[in-house]
Design a protein around this motif. Structure first.
Motif, short mmCIF file in Angstrom:
data_model
loop_
_atom_site.label_atom_id
_atom_site.label_comp_id
_atom_site.label_asym_id
_atom_site.label_seq_id
_atom_site.Cartn_x
_atom_site.Cartn_y
_atom_site.Cartn_z
N THR A 78 43.60 39.19 57.55
CA THR A 78 42.88 38.90 58.79
C THR A 78 41.38 38.94 58.55
N GLY A 94 40.55 38.28 63.98
CA GLY A 94 41.58 37.26 64.14
C GLY A 94 42.23 36.88 62.84
N ARG A 100 47.27 27.52 62.79
CA ARG A 100 46.87 28.01 64.12
C ARG A 100 45.93 29.20 63.93
N THR A 102 43.72 32.18 65.71
CA THR A 102 43.54 32.99 66.92
C THR A 102 42.48 34.04 66.63
N LEU A 103 41.54 34.15 67.54
CA LEU A 103 40.45 35.13 67.43
C LEU A 103 40.26 35.80 68.78
N GLU A 104 39.92 37.08 68.74
CA GLU A 104 39.55 37.81 69.94
C GLU A 104 38.13 38.30 69.75
N ASN A 115 38.93 34.80 74.15
CA ASN A 115 40.02 34.46 73.23
C ASN A 115 39.83 33.05 72.70
N TRP A 116 39.99 32.90 71.41
CA TRP A 116 39.92 31.62 70.73
C TRP A 116 41.32 31.26 70.28
N ASP A 117 41.76 30.05 70.62
CA ASP A 117 43.07 29.56 70.19
C ASP A 117 42.86 28.13 69.73
N GLU A 119 43.56 24.89 66.45
CA GLU A 119 44.34 24.29 65.37
C GLU A 119 43.39 23.72 64.33
N GLY A 131 40.04 23.65 69.54
CA GLY A 131 40.92 24.37 70.45
C GLY A 131 40.24 24.73 71.74
N TRP A 133 38.58 28.04 74.03
CA TRP A 133 38.09 29.41 74.18
C TRP A 133 38.22 29.76 75.65
#
Length: 149
Positions: A78, A94, A100, A102-104, A115-117, A119, A131, A133
């Motif tokens: 991570t 993240g 994929r 994912t970051l917080e 939140n970051w989601d 591709e 993606g 945010w």
């Protein structure tokens, strides 16, 4: 002559095994040697490609927005770092799994403030992520992250 041939064959097998696994492979003294693809596909992207400096293009958000990501000191595979926005910075943690990301992010280091989601973009050699945010109020904003040199 037969002994020489057997010794050469045994040496070749040993050298091949060393080249394949390296001196630090499991079962030897140390960590495995891994080589990363020069241009990883989204499915091949892992933590090493996520580490670095990223510029975020976020329509509707003041910029510049820059993320500095490093290997997480406690969780293998991570990342942990900072996001720098106009007027403040926040902690970011993240990972990436099969393309994929994912970051917080957290302004206070305790509560999640974004939140970051996303591709990984195919053909970008794991250097571009698109993606959404989402802020604390669950308002979504599109983003494109581009890795900086």
């Amino acid at each position: 002559m037969l002994k020489t041939t057997l010794l050469i064959a045994a040496s070749a097998c040993f050298i091949s095994a060393c080249a394949q696994f390296g001196p630090d492979s499991p079962g030897t003294a140390g960590a495995a040697i891994t080589t990363r693809p020069a241009c990883p596909t989204p499915a091949q992207m892992e933590q090493p490609e996520l580490v670095g400096r990223w510029q975020a293009d976020m329509p509707g958000q003041r910029g510049p927005v820059v993320l500095d990501l490093k290997p997480h000191p406690e969780w293998d595979g991570t990342v942990k770092g900072f996001i720098h926005r106009p007027g403040f910075s926040a902690v970011v943690v993240g990972d990436v799994h099969q393309g994929r990301v994912t970051l917080e992010e957290s302004r206070d280091g305790t509560r999640v403030s974004g939140n970051w989601d996303g591709e990984v973009v195919p053909g970008s050699c794991a250097r571009q992520i698109r993606g959404e945010w989402t802020d604390e109020a669950d308002r979504p904003f599109a983003f494109t992250l581009r890795k900086l040199p």
